[in-house]
Structure formats: structure tokens, C-alpha cells
Scaffold this motif. Structure first.
Motif, PDB file in Angstrom:
ATOM      1  N   HIS A 206      47.075  77.589  13.987  1.00  0.00           N
ATOM      2  CA  HIS A 206      46.287  76.428  14.414  1.00  0.00           C
ATOM      3  C   HIS A 206      46.192  75.422  13.286  1.00  0.00           C
ATOM      4  N   SER A 207      46.214  74.162  13.630  1.00  0.00           N
ATOM      5  CA  SER A 207      45.600  73.147  12.787  1.00  0.00           C
ATOM      6  C   SER A 207      44.158  73.051  13.260  1.00  0.00           C
ATOM      7  N   ALA A 208      43.263  73.666  12.509  1.00  0.00           N
ATOM      8  CA  ALA A 208      41.833  73.642  12.873  1.00  0.00           C
ATOM      9  C   ALA A 208      41.240  72.257  12.703  1.00  0.00           C
ATOM     10  N   THR A 209      41.987  71.372  12.056  1.00  0.00           N
ATOM     11  CA  THR A 209      41.616  69.970  11.915  1.00  0.00           C
ATOM     12  C   THR A 209      41.390  69.321  13.268  1.00  0.00           C
ATOM     13  N   LYS A 210      42.103  69.814  14.264  1.00  0.00           N
ATOM     14  CA  LYS A 210      42.128  69.168  15.570  1.00  0.00           C
ATOM     15  C   LYS A 210      40.995  69.702  16.445  1.00  0.00           C
ATOM     16  N   PHE A 211      41.308  70.344  17.546  1.00  0.00           N
ATOM     17  CA  PHE A 211      40.290  70.648  18.548  1.00  0.00           C
ATOM     18  C   PHE A 211      39.312  71.735  18.136  1.00  0.00           C
ATOM     19  N   LEU A 212      39.725  72.681  17.296  1.00  0.00           N
ATOM     20  CA  LEU A 212      38.775  73.720  16.894  1.00  0.00           C
ATOM     21  C   LEU A 212      37.595  73.091  16.166  1.00  0.00           C
ATOM     22  N   GLY A 213      37.873  72.281  15.149  1.00  0.00           N
ATOM     23  CA  GLY A 213      36.792  71.547  14.483  1.00  0.00           C
ATOM     24  C   GLY A 213      36.239  70.461  15.375  1.00  0.00           C
ATOM     25  N   GLY A 214      37.147  69.669  15.920  1.00  0.00           N
ATOM     26  CA  GLY A 214      36.825  68.782  17.020  1.00  0.00           C
ATOM     27  C   GLY A 214      36.141  67.466  16.710  1.00  0.00           C
ATOM     28  N   HIS A 215      35.805  67.218  15.455  1.00  0.00           N
ATOM     29  CA  HIS A 215      35.027  66.018  15.160  1.00  0.00           C
ATOM     30  C   HIS A 215      35.685  65.112  14.127  1.00  0.00           C
ATOM     31  N   GLY A 216      36.926  65.393  13.778  1.00  0.00           N
ATOM     32  CA  GLY A 216      37.660  64.522  12.879  1.00  0.00           C
ATOM     33  C   GLY A 216      37.069  64.422  11.496  1.00  0.00           C
ATOM     34  N   ASN A 217      36.434  65.513  11.015  1.00  0.00           N
ATOM     35  CA  ASN A 217      35.760  65.431   9.718  1.00  0.00           C
ATOM     36  C   ASN A 217      36.216  66.467   8.695  1.00  0.00           C
ATOM     37  N   SER A 218      37.097  67.394   9.081  1.00  0.00           N
ATOM     38  CA  SER A 218      37.474  68.476   8.167  1.00  0.00           C
ATOM     39  C   SER A 218      38.896  68.924   8.456  1.00  0.00           C
ATOM     40  N   ILE A 219      39.650  69.174   7.388  1.00  0.00           N
ATOM     41  CA  ILE A 219      41.014  69.674   7.536  1.00  0.00           C
ATOM     42  C   ILE A 219      41.023  71.179   7.294  1.00  0.00           C
ATOM     43  N   GLY A 220      41.739  71.911   8.127  1.00  0.00           N
ATOM     44  CA  GLY A 220      41.845  73.356   7.961  1.00  0.00           C
ATOM     45  C   GLY A 220      42.946  73.919   8.832  1.00  0.00           C
ATOM     46  N   GLY A 221      43.295  75.155   8.589  1.00  0.00           N
ATOM     47  CA  GLY A 221      44.313  75.832   9.383  1.00  0.00           C
ATOM     48  C   GLY A 221      43.969  77.298   9.558  1.00  0.00           C
ATOM     49  N   PHE A 283      32.599  75.817   7.229  1.00  0.00           N
ATOM     50  CA  PHE A 283      31.309  75.619   7.893  1.00  0.00           C
ATOM     51  C   PHE A 283      31.401  74.542   8.968  1.00  0.00           C
ATOM     52  N   MET A 284      32.057  73.429   8.640  1.00  0.00           N
ATOM     53  CA  MET A 284      32.178  72.343   9.600  1.00  0.00           C
ATOM     54  C   MET A 284      33.004  72.760  10.818  1.00  0.00           C
ATOM     55  N   ILE A 285      34.074  73.493  10.582  1.00  0.00           N
ATOM     56  CA  ILE A 285      34.922  73.939  11.691  1.00  0.00           C
ATOM     57  C   ILE A 285      34.186  74.967  12.545  1.00  0.00           C
ATOM     58  N   LEU A 286      33.448  75.870  11.901  1.00  0.00           N
ATOM     59  CA  LEU A 286      32.632  76.817  12.662  1.00  0.00           C
ATOM     60  C   LEU A 286      31.644  76.097  13.574  1.00  0.00           C
ATOM     61  N   THR A 287      30.997  75.075  13.041  1.00  0.00           N
ATOM     62  CA  THR A 287      30.043  74.310  13.844  1.00  0.00           C
ATOM     63  C   THR A 287      30.739  73.666  15.031  1.00  0.00           C
ATOM     64  N   GLY A 288      31.943  73.139  14.808  1.00  0.00           N
ATOM     65  CA  GLY A 288      32.697  72.554  15.906  1.00  0.00           C
ATOM     66  C   GLY A 288      33.047  73.565  16.982  1.00  0.00           C
ATOM     67  N   ILE A 289      33.432  74.767  16.582  1.00  0.00           N
ATOM     68  CA  ILE A 289      33.850  75.782  17.555  1.00  0.00           C
ATOM     69  C   ILE A 289      32.711  76.155  18.501  1.00  0.00           C
ATOM     70  N   GLU A 290      31.480  76.005  18.053  1.00  0.00           N
ATOM     71  CA  GLU A 290      30.352  76.357  18.931  1.00  0.00           C
ATOM     72  C   GLU A 290      30.358  75.552  20.230  1.00  0.00           C
ATOM     73  N   THR A 291      30.897  74.346  20.206  1.00  0.00           N
ATOM     74  CA  THR A 291      30.950  73.524  21.423  1.00  0.00           C
ATOM     75  C   THR A 291      32.372  73.421  21.988  1.00  0.00           C
ATOM     76  N   LEU A 292      33.285  74.250  21.500  1.00  0.00           N
ATOM     77  CA  LEU A 292      34.688  74.164  21.929  1.00  0.00           C
ATOM     78  C   LEU A 292      34.858  74.204  23.447  1.00  0.00           C
TER      79      LEU A 292
END
Length: 428
Positions: A206-221, A283-292
Motif C-alpha cells: 500500500h501507499s498509505a499516503t492515499k486512502f488508508l490515511g485519507g487526509h492528504g497529510n502524511s506519507i507512508g507505506g 499516528f496520523m494514518i491510524l487515525t485516518g483508518i478509523e473512518t476508512l
């Protein structure tokens, strides 16, 4: 929850991997913003460094905030373990670093994100890794590309930018016959829309930067190990099946079994190459996943309505969205993405390249930028941006021809999304 009923997706998106902090009782997963961790004693340190015990050593290798993210995504995907890294590109790189030796080959779909095409076709040459291209519209091209040097097959579940749905099960059969793992980039679909492991994938990225994080604020994989591949069967994968000099001759597959691939990516790739995910981004990506699940359903519903609107517009030549009746990927979408075909799709303007440039220049609410998966609606003209480095033939093959515009439809009110597109189209 009873012992007989597994939690649902939305419950897991909030709770998987997380517990209240044992020291403070904090309900949200804390940001463990530290470089390193204190050992209990010399023996404890030795057991951690020797892989005889699990625990924290140094944040480049692992971190408690990242660990919650890893467990959550592994659970949502149905995998055995996961590894969080600095970006989607880093995830791809660590996967191939673990699988390939100089001179090895892998097969990749031509229908990929332009950055991946460039990474595979150009950057990997410096490592002696060679890509052979295949076409998801002709599954036989994957079979025909297999050679005795092939070590993996790589596809996207929903291809970026065109939104094509890949026949994962058919390609998985080819991978199994060739005795190589199937790697699926599930960025565009997320586990809410598509479950690649259920269709024969062995590894998910995954590029967690995209829909997993979902808010355009953090880069991750993320790398997710499906635990389904036998790494020791024929000696093709020495990083997993042969004694490891870094760990006193330990054989990783023998020691760690069905999550050995995730371990190898961590203790060989992440340890030595270093693309660690920061605890704050985890942390930011985890927060995003809560509303995935809420976001992905809204994304998909909005995207379908926008695709229908554009299909009827007199300045639009074609629309490629798998959720539309009559689309060539409609049946595949029903099989692999029954909840919706995602947020991203392309369409072609009758005015070609100049019309595409004009459209992205005249939108007001849409953001013209190189990303997908934001809560906001995003637009880009791939031929002049993300796929600019490709030849005209490569652009067309990748679904990024001169007339193509890509949308990542957000979760704003549908009427506002359509109104912005309408005023921009009127100004072409």
C-alpha cells in the motif's frame, strides 16, 4: 462481541492492534516519539538483536506506534503480519530487495502508477533487477513473460490512473504455476473494497499516503504478508530459505514460518536500507483508518455519480469507470470490488491535450495536484504531470494519453463536485 462472531470491518478499523496505553490509560494510541528503547538487561538486549525475542530496539527497525498500524492493516487485509515504511515506493523497494538477486526478473502489469513504471523500468536497472511488462487486458501476456529468471508478478488491484480492475485470480493461477509470489498493490481499493488474499495474492503493498490515511497529510507505506507462499520449496529465495549471516546462520522461513516474509523485509531490508516510517505519520494514518469504511463508501458513491454525469457531457469523449453499466471492467468490479469501484477514474476530453490543460486550470473546488485518496476532490492531467517522463506509447498504454484527465473524487457534497466540473468544462 461473542467468541463465535468475528468483529466486522468497521470495528476492526477502529480497534485492531490497539489497547489503552498500559502506563497512562490513554485510549488513543500514543505517538512514541523516540529513537531508541531501554533494555531490561544484557540478556534481554542480546535476545532482541538475535531475533530470539520480539521487542523494541531502535525506531528505524520498529516502533510501538508503527506496530499498531502494522497489526491493524494486517488484520484488515487478512494477512499474517505487516511492515510499515516511509512510503509506497519504499514498500515496493523492500519487497523486491527481499525477493530478488542481481540478474533476476519480475513481471509487472503495464497498467500501473507512472512512478512505479519508472521505478521498475529505470531505477531498478542499477540493482540488476529486470522487469518484463504484461497487459491486464490480455492475461496470456503474463504467462508468456514467465522465464526461469522470474521471481515475482506485480499488479495493482485497481490500476492507477485508469481505474481498470485486475483479474487477480487469473494472474494468481499463473503465479502459482510458475511457483512465484503474486504481489498486489491494493492502494486504490483498500481492504474495504477488495481483499486480494482471498483471490490468490501472496503479498500486498500500500501507499498509505492515499486512502488508508485519507487526509492528504502524511506519507507512508505498508507491506502485508499473506503467509501463503512456500519460500523454501526450491531455493529461489535465499534471503528466506538459506542461512542468514546477519543472524548467526538463522533460516528465516524455518524460524518464522508464515510471517517470515514480513520479518525478512524488516530485519534485512528496513534495517539496512532505512526507509522508516515516523511515529507521527503512523499516528496520523491510524487515525485516518478509523473512518476508512465510511470514506471509501462515500468516495465510491460520489465517483459513480460523477462518472455518470461526465458520460453524458458533450465535451467528454469517453469515461472509464468500472462502476458504470457497460464498462468493460464492470463484471470484474462486481467480483473483486462489490461495494464500489473506488474514487479514482479517468475520462477523455474531445479537445485532447489542450482541453485537459484548460480543465485542470479552471477548476475551483477541485485541487490540481499529484495525489489521490484525499477527502478533497483532486484532479490532474497525467500526460503533463505524473506520466510526463514516459514516451507517448507508454502514456497511452498506461491509460494516460494526451486527452486523459484523472479524478480522485472526494467526499464533499455531490452537487458541489459536479458544479465545479460543470463550470470548468464550460470554460474550455
Amino acid at each position: 462481541m461473542s467468541d463465535n462472531n468475528a468483529p466486522g470491518f468497521s470495528t476492526l478499523a477502529i480497534h485492531a492492534g490497539a489497547q489503552p496505553d498500559p502506563s497512562t490509560g490513554a485510549r488513543a494510541t500514543p505517538i512514541y516519539q523516540t529513537t531508541s528503547f531501554v533494555f531490561d538487561d544484557v540478556d534481554h538486549a542480546a535476545s532482541l538483536f538475535g531475533l530470539q525475542a520480539f521487542g523494541n530496539i531502535y525506531t528505524r527497525i520498529g516502533n510501538p506506534t508503527c506496530a499498531v498500524l502494522e497489526e491493524r492493516v494486517a488484520t484488515l487485509e487478512g494477512g499474517t503480519a505487516a511492515l510499515a515504511v516511509a512510503s509506497g515506493h519504499a514498500a515496493e523497494h523492500l519487497v523486491f530487495h527481499t525477493l530478488l538477486e542481481p540478474g533476476d526478473e519480475f513481471i509487472a502489469a503495464r497498467q500501473l502508477y507512472g512512478g512505479s513504471i519508472n521505478q521498475f523500468g529505470e531505477a531498478y536497472k542499477k540493482f540488476g533487477w529486470n522487469v518484463k511488462w504484461a497487459d491486464i487486458n490480455d492475461i496470456s501476456t503474463f504467462k508468456n513473460a514467465v522465464s526461469d529468471k522470474t521471481k515475482a508478478i506485480f499488479v495493482e488491484s485497481i490500476a492507477n490512473p485508469g481505474g481498470a480492475i485486475t483479474d487477480i485470480a487469473a494472474i494468481a493461477e499463473i503465479a502459482k504455476e510458475a511457483k512465484v509470489p503474486l504481489i498486489v498493490d491494493n492502494t486504490m481499493a483498500t481492504p474495504y473494497l477488495c481483499k486480494p488474499f482471498e483471490h490468490g495474492a501472496d503479498i500486498i503493498v500500500h501507499s498509505a499516503t492515499k486512502f488508508l490515511g485519507g487526509h492528504g497529510n502524511s506519507i507512508g507505506g505498508l507491506i502485508v504478508d499473506g503467509g501463503t507462499f512456500d519460500w523454501s520449496e526450491d531455493g529461489k529465495y535465499p534471503s528466506l530459505s538459506q542461512p542468514c549471516a546477519s543472524y548467526s546462520g538463522m533460516v528465516l522461513h524455518e524460524t518464522f514460518g508464515n510471517f517470515a516474509f514480513a520479518i525478512a523485509c524488516r530485519v534485512l531490508g528496513l534495517r539496512d536500507l532505512g526507509p522508516a516510517l515516523s511515529p507521527f505519520n503512523a499516528f496520523m494514518i491510524l487515525t485516518g483508518i478509523e473512518t476508512l469504511p465510511l470514506r471509501m463508501q462515500k468516495h465510491s458513491d460520489n465517483a459513480l455519480a460523477v462518472a455518470k454525469y461526465l458520460k453524458g457531457h458533450d465535451k467528454v469523449e469517453w469515461v472509464s469507470y468500472a462502476g458504470l453499466d457497460g464498462d468493460k471492467f464492470k463484471d470484474a468490479a462486481s467480483k473483486y470490488c462489490p461495494k464500489g469501484a473506488g474514487a479514482v477514474f479517468t475520462f477523455g476530453l474531445k479537445g485532447g491535450y489542450d482541453a485537459g490543460v484548460a480543465l485542470v486550470s479552471n477548476v475551483e473546488m477541485f485541487s490540481h495536484l499529484a495525489n489521490i485518496g484525499d477527502t478533497r476532490s483532486l484532479i490532474i492531467h497525467p500526460a503533463s504531470t505524473t506520466h510526463r517522463q514516459l514516451s507517448d506509447e507508454q502514456k497511452t498504454t498506461a491509460g494516460a494519453g494526451p486527452e486523459v484527465v484523472r479524478l480522485s473524487v472526494g467526499i464533499e457534497d455531490l452537487d458541489d463536485i459536479i458544479a465545479d466540473l460543470e463550470q470548468a468544462l464550460d470554460r474550455i
